[in-house]
Design an enzyme around this catalytic site. Structure first.
Site, PDB file in Angstrom:
ATOM      1  N   ALA A 204      -0.517   0.755  -7.526  1.00  9.00           N
ATOM      2  CA  ALA A 204      -0.223   1.238  -8.873  1.00  9.00           C
ATOM      3  C   ALA A 204       0.053   0.021  -9.750  1.00  9.00           C
ATOM      4  O   ALA A 204       0.408  -1.039  -9.246  1.00  9.00           O
ATOM      5  CB  ALA A 204       1.014   2.133  -8.816  1.00  9.00           C
TER       6      ALA A 204
ATOM      7  N   GLY B 250      -0.871   2.185  -3.724  1.00  8.37           N
ATOM      8  CA  GLY B 250      -1.761   3.207  -4.273  1.00  8.37           C
ATOM      9  C   GLY B 250      -3.215   2.958  -3.910  1.00  8.37           C
ATOM     10  O   GLY B 250      -4.006   3.904  -3.820  1.00  8.37           O
TER      11      GLY B 250
ATOM     12  N   GLU C 222      -3.648   4.346  -0.653  1.00 10.80           N
ATOM     13  CA  GLU C 222      -3.578   5.806  -0.770  1.00 10.80           C
ATOM     14  C   GLU C 222      -4.888   6.387  -1.318  1.00 10.80           C
ATOM     15  O   GLU C 222      -5.301   7.475  -0.918  1.00 10.80           O
ATOM     16  CB  GLU C 222      -2.376   6.190  -1.648  1.00 10.80           C
ATOM     17  CG  GLU C 222      -1.057   5.896  -0.933  1.00 10.80           C
ATOM     18  CD  GLU C 222       0.161   6.059  -1.818  1.00 10.80           C
ATOM     19  OE1 GLU C 222       0.189   5.417  -2.895  1.00 10.80           O
ATOM     20  OE2 GLU C 222       1.069   6.814  -1.456  1.00 10.80           O
TER      21      GLU C 222
ATOM     22  N   GLU D 241       5.066  -0.747  -0.830  1.00  7.11           N
ATOM     23  CA  GLU D 241       5.992  -0.178  -1.815  1.00  7.11           C
ATOM     24  C   GLU D 241       7.449  -0.467  -1.461  1.00  7.11           C
ATOM     25  O   GLU D 241       8.290  -0.698  -2.322  1.00  7.11           O
ATOM     26  CB  GLU D 241       5.802   1.345  -1.924  1.00  7.11           C
ATOM     27  CG  GLU D 241       4.532   1.777  -2.636  1.00  7.11           C
ATOM     28  CD  GLU D 241       3.326   1.924  -1.716  1.00  7.11           C
ATOM     29  OE1 GLU D 241       3.355   1.351  -0.600  1.00  7.11           O
ATOM     30  OE2 GLU D 241       2.358   2.597  -2.106  1.00  7.11           O
TER      31      GLU D 241
HETATM   32  C1  3H9 Z   1       2.394   1.624  -5.708  1.00  4.24           C
HETATM   33  O1  3H9 Z   1       1.226   1.476  -5.441  1.00  4.24           O
HETATM   34  C2  3H9 Z   1       3.065   2.961  -5.845  1.00  4.24           C
HETATM   35  C3  3H9 Z   1       2.247   4.105  -5.327  1.00  4.24           C
HETATM   36  O2  3H9 Z   1       2.445   4.297  -3.944  1.00  4.24           O
HETATM   37  C4  3H9 Z   1       2.649   5.413  -5.948  1.00  4.24           C
HETATM   38  C5  3H9 Z   1       2.587   5.510  -7.423  1.00  4.24           C
HETATM   39  C6  3H9 Z   1       2.869   6.884  -7.917  1.00  4.24           C
HETATM   40  N1  3H9 Z   1       0.598  -4.178 -10.737  1.00  4.24           N
HETATM   41  O3  3H9 Z   1       0.534 -12.035  -6.550  1.00  4.24           O
HETATM   42  P1  3H9 Z   1      -0.459 -12.733  -7.399  1.00  4.24           P
HETATM   43  C7  3H9 Z   1      -0.213  -9.263 -10.945  1.00  4.24           C
HETATM   44  S1  3H9 Z   1       3.403   0.277  -5.990  1.00  4.24           S
HETATM   45  C8  3H9 Z   1       0.586  -5.017 -11.793  1.00  4.24           C
HETATM   46  O4  3H9 Z   1      -0.071 -14.016  -8.003  1.00  4.24           O
HETATM   47  P2  3H9 Z   1      -2.173 -13.186  -5.122  1.00  4.24           P
HETATM   48  C9  3H9 Z   1       0.850 -10.320 -10.684  1.00  4.24           C
HETATM   49  O5  3H9 Z   1       2.034 -10.022 -11.369  1.00  4.24           O
HETATM   50  C10 3H9 Z   1       2.328  -1.130  -5.857  1.00  4.24           C
HETATM   51  N2  3H9 Z   1       0.374  -6.348 -11.698  1.00  4.24           N
HETATM   52  O6  3H9 Z   1      -1.881 -12.909  -6.658  1.00  4.24           O
HETATM   53  C11 3H9 Z   1       0.160 -11.562 -11.179  1.00  4.24           C
HETATM   54  O7  3H9 Z   1       0.281 -11.595 -12.578  1.00  4.24           O
HETATM   55  P3  3H9 Z   1       0.411 -12.994 -13.366  1.00  4.24           P
HETATM   56  C12 3H9 Z   1       2.059  -1.484  -4.456  1.00  4.24           C
HETATM   57  C13 3H9 Z   1       0.160  -6.843 -10.489  1.00  4.24           C
HETATM   58  O8  3H9 Z   1      -3.623 -13.371  -5.003  1.00  4.24           O
HETATM   59  C14 3H9 Z   1      -1.302 -11.315 -10.826  1.00  4.24           C
HETATM   60  O9  3H9 Z   1      -1.425  -9.907 -10.651  1.00  4.24           O
HETATM   61  N3  3H9 Z   1       1.323  -2.725  -4.414  1.00  4.24           N
HETATM   62  C15 3H9 Z   1       0.169  -6.045  -9.340  1.00  4.24           C
HETATM   63  O10 3H9 Z   1      -1.244 -14.218  -4.598  1.00  4.24           O
HETATM   64  C16 3H9 Z   1      -1.751 -12.013  -9.573  1.00  4.24           C
HETATM   65  O11 3H9 Z   1      -0.853 -11.679  -8.527  1.00  4.24           O
HETATM   66  C17 3H9 Z   1       1.928  -3.926  -4.316  1.00  4.24           C
HETATM   67  O12 3H9 Z   1       3.121  -4.021  -4.220  1.00  4.24           O
HETATM   68  C18 3H9 Z   1       0.394  -4.645  -9.500  1.00  4.24           C
HETATM   69  N4  3H9 Z   1       0.404  -3.796  -8.452  1.00  4.24           N
HETATM   70  O13 3H9 Z   1      -1.772 -11.848  -4.382  1.00  4.24           O
HETATM   71  C19 3H9 Z   1       1.023  -5.129  -4.295  1.00  4.24           C
HETATM   72  N5  3H9 Z   1      -0.049  -6.821  -8.259  1.00  4.24           N
HETATM   73  O14 3H9 Z   1      -0.834 -13.736 -13.048  1.00  4.24           O
HETATM   74  C20 3H9 Z   1       1.586  -6.210  -5.135  1.00  4.24           C
HETATM   75  C21 3H9 Z   1      -0.204  -8.070  -8.723  1.00  4.24           C
HETATM   76  O15 3H9 Z   1       0.577 -12.563 -14.789  1.00  4.24           O
HETATM   77  N6  3H9 Z   1       0.705  -7.337  -5.261  1.00  4.24           N
HETATM   78  N7  3H9 Z   1      -0.071  -8.099 -10.070  1.00  4.24           N
HETATM   79  O16 3H9 Z   1       1.641 -13.648 -12.812  1.00  4.24           O
HETATM   80  C22 3H9 Z   1       0.553  -8.282  -4.289  1.00  4.24           C
HETATM   81  O17 3H9 Z   1       1.091  -8.185  -3.212  1.00  4.24           O
HETATM   82  C23 3H9 Z   1      -0.288  -9.477  -4.617  1.00  4.24           C
HETATM   83  O18 3H9 Z   1      -0.389  -9.554  -6.014  1.00  4.24           O
HETATM   84  C24 3H9 Z   1      -1.716  -9.473  -4.010  1.00  4.24           C
HETATM   85  C25 3H9 Z   1      -2.487 -10.688  -4.596  1.00  4.24           C
HETATM   86  C26 3H9 Z   1      -1.604  -9.619  -2.506  1.00  4.24           C
HETATM   87  C27 3H9 Z   1      -2.450  -8.240  -4.381  1.00  4.24           C
END
Ligand code: 3H9
Length: 674
Positions: free
Chosen positions: A63, A102, A105, A125
């Site tokens: 999400a 998400g 999911e 999450e």
């Molecule tokens: C969810 O899914 C809830 C659902 O179950 C239910 C809903 C109803 N959203 O980490 P990076 C941004 S909760 C918005 O440096 P990497 C991050 O802030 C979600 N922004 O890259 C950064 O911005 P900036 C569950 C996001 O290659 C840029 O993207 N998912 C999100 O080292 C690059 O990120 C997670 O918790 C997001 N979801 O790693 C996954 N994710 O450049 C969270 C990232 O402005 N994300 N950004 O600083 C990660 O673990 C890592 O970002 C990922 C890439 C492994 C994907």
């Protein structure tokens, strides 16, 4: 705004593609686009099956966290996943990169899942203090079993596509062309009925699984709300139909997302990413290439620092003064790698690969071709200045010269060279190969490209780096000082070490101030004169109670290092109370918190006021990754916001502490740090 979702027909297969950089977060526009595209696929008679895929570096990473707390536009993610699964035409998820939260999911809602072998899938999450809220707690146990679901959802670490396939979360691994394979898969299953719908499966579970899981992970989950709630949701809904289960999931999700812990953990997620940005250094600053690193000192710190680079494939030349110390140091590095291999976390050839990148030497001159040299000898200004003076004559022009000092003045160290612009501090935390934090200390003369290069390098060695200004103890250790001083004063005034430590551990810290002293060494910084006893610490040190290494410090330790309260320490404290005539009072938990934690917040405010940290959230990152501050409290400055800055100021004043101007101003204006 261009639509992040495009669709294209490949014969009778509709390929729906998301392009929402950088991580294909499931924003309002993405969800709406997918819903529209699936609907179009259903109404188009020439389409027999669909593929959902992503462009760029990853499948949906979850999400869009930036949309949390804002008004939700339809379709919500739970509605979207149900619509995907309800499709009468088969939908195949084509997964590359990281299918997280998400994103995972969405994949679970698709009827089939094919993944690139390099892909990873997970439900992180929990690390944001919430639970999978789009059917993840319901579909995953049905598809891959309760135990796998518990692991994935409560720990938040992703698994490889291979492991996901073994568990049933992925149906197939793709070859070189994921999209072509996904289309072929869709065509293959186009007419197969009934469609496999994860929500229609049943959950089988052995009795006792949930309690056993809780018990095994009790230490890891201590203090956190989300893992407990996730286990309860999966347990309570295991025998319920999907529709009821998903309602329970929704309730759990709403409860968690409204809570302070989730706000704290989401704050840390963004704080960590913000920390790598340097306010006055442009992001496109040209970096210096770092192909070879030199480390001076093969002790615990130097060895640990070297391992970070070796593990990242960067050659290291390590220097010591004596052959014996050098051999001991390199032997320890090998032993550490072999221990990792013995646990199955490294292959034997990787151990040899890392060791093969290490060049041990007794000659400083061998550092001449290094791009970065990190000095990791003991904390004495004279020694450091002499080393940097020598490095100045040995190292090539443009080499970055770093000190691993934890307290000393980096400007003074830099001044012992003719190139202060190339000098900075790289403060690693012990054990340096394990702890995630790196304080990067920016000297007055440090060149912007030097700072930017080291911040970038930190990512390569998988550290979370924070920029600190030059001051005694930088961010972390500077804030530790008032805490340790107050903890000691509390002993004089009536508290016991156990009592102070217990309050800290119950707060969520891995250990309290006295447990930490015992671990680090009570003798650290001691003047070494057993006849000069000016405080309780001097008295302990004079008796050889130097902490865990001597099986005696503020606590007694048995051969397994299990601590017990020490009657001798109680005597020493009592003697001191009498000798100094310090008035005694009953010390409450509240007083311990106010005097040892509010004072830290005050020091943090001073650090900000003096510009020694770029932002309050950087201070939070330092404490989370360097000292084990509980993430569910968001770091000291975020925690202060949740307590209320007025309350913090009042608590400080109650005990007669001077209040930092920034803290007082913010409290008066009703502002927060974060
Ligand atoms: C969810 O899914 C809830 C659902 O179950 C239910 C809903 C109803 N959203 O980490 P990076 C941004 S909760 C918005 O440096 P990497 C991050 O802030 C979600 N922004 O890259 C950064 O911005 P900036 C569950 C996001 O290659 C840029 O993207 N998912 C999100 O080292 C690059 O990120 C997670 O918790 C997001 N979801 O790693 C996954 N994710 O450049 C969270 C990232 O402005 N994300 N950004 O600083 C990660 O673990 C890592 O970002 C990922 C890439 C492994 C994907």
């Amino acid at each position: 705004m261009t639509d992040p979702i495009t669709s294209a027909k490949d014969g009778d297969v509709l390929v729906i593609t998301s392009n929402n950089p950088p991580v294909n977060a499931l924003s309002n526009a993405v969800r709406q686009g997918i819903a529209r595209a699936v609907e179009a696929g259903l109404t188009d008679d020439t389409v027999k099956a669909m593929v959902i895929a992503c462009e760029g570096r990853t499948f949906f990473a979850g999400a869009d966290i930036t949309e949390f707390g804002k008004p939700m536009q339809e379709p919500s993610l739970p509605v979207l996943v149900d619509a995907i699964e309800a499709s009468e035409k088969p939908i195949v998820a084509a997964i590359h990169g990281t299918a997280l939260g998400g994103g995972c999911e969405i994949a679970l809602a698709c009827h089939y899942r094919i993944a690139a072998p390099s892909a990873k899938l997970g439900l992180p999450e929990v690390k944001l203090g919430i639970l999978p809220g789009a059917g993840g707690t319901q579909r995953l146990p049905r598809v891959a079993g309760v135990e796998f679901a518990l692991e994935l959802a409560t720990k938040g670490d992703p698994v490889t596509a291979g492991k996901a396939k073994d568990a049933g979360l992925v149906d197939r691994l793709a070859g070189d062309d994921l999209i072509a394979d996904a289309v072929a898969y869709a065509r293959e299953v186009a007419d197969a009925r009934p469609l496999p719908r994860a929500s229609e499966g049943t959950v089988t579970v052995e009795p006792g699984v949930f309690d056993a899981f809780r018990k095994t992970n009790a230490k890891r989950f201590r203090g956190y709300d989300a893992p407990a709630e996730i286990i309860s949701v999966i347990e309570e809904t295991a025998s319920l139909p999907y529709a009821e289960g998903v309602q329970r999931e929704r309730n759990g999700f709403m409860k968690l997302i409204m809570g302070v812990q989730s706000a704290a953990q989401r704050h840390i997620f963004f704080a960590e990413r913000k920390a790598s940005k340097i306010d006055d250094v442009p992001e496109d600053t040209q970096l210096r290439p770092i192909r070879k690193v030199g480390v001076i000192g093969a002790g615990t710190m130097g060895g640990g620092i070297s391992m970070n680079f070796l593990s990242a494939g960067i050659p290291v030349t390590i220097v010591e003064m004596q052959q014996e110390a050098l051999d001991r140091g390199t032997g320890t590095i090998r032993k550490n790698y072999e221990a990792t291999a013995a646990k199955g976390r490294m292959k034997p050839e990787q151990v040899e690969g890392a060791m093969g990148l290490l060049t041990p030497t007794l000659k400083m001159e061998d550092l001449a071709d290094c791009d970065l040299v990190i000095e990791a000898v003991y904390e004495e200004m004279g020694v450091k200045k002499s080393i940097f003076g020598k490095l100045d004559t040995i190292c090539k022009q443009g080499a970055i010269l770093a000190s691993n000092t934890s307290y000393l003045d980096v400007n003074e160290i830099a001044a012992s060279t003719s190139r202060p612009q190339d000098v900075l501090g790289m403060h690693f935390f012990s054990p340096a190969n394990v702890m995630k934090l790196l304080e990067v200390v920016r000297g007055d003369a440090t060149a912007p490209d030097v700072l930017a290069t080291v911040m970038d390098l930190a990512k390569k060695i998988r550290k979370v780096a924070v920029v600190a200004g030059v001051c005694h103890g930088f961010i972390g250790n500077r804030m530790l000082m008032p805490r340790q001083v107050e903890a000691m004063k509390l002993l004089h005034e009536g508290a016991t070490p156990e009592q102070v430590d217990r309050v800290h551990v119950e707060f969520g810290m891995p250990m309290g101030p006295f447990q930490m002293s015992d671990l680090a060494g009570v003798d650290i910084g001691w003047h070494r004169d057993p006849n000069r006893i000016e405080n309780i610490r001097d008295a302990l040190a004079a008796e050889g109670r130097w902490g865990q290494k001597k099986s005696a410090g503020f606590y007694d330790y048995d051969e397994k290092r299990t601590p017990s309260n020490s009657p001798r320490v109680a005597e020493i404290i009592e003697e001191f109370r009498q000798k100094t005539g310090t008035p005694q009072h009953e010390v409450t938990e509240e007083e311990i918190i106010e005097r040892t934690l509010y004072t830290m917040v005050n020091e943090g405010a001073l650090i900000l006021e003096e510009g020694k940290a770029q932002r309050a959230s950087d201070i939070d990152v330092v404490w989370i990754y360097g000292y084990g501050w509980p993430p569910y409290r968001g770091g000291p400055m975020f925690w202060a916001d949740t307590v209320g800055l007025k309350t913090i100021v009042a608590g400080l004043e109650k005990h007669g502490f001077p209040v930092a101007k920034l803290l007082r101003d913010k409290a008066e204006k009703g502002e927060r740090f974060n």
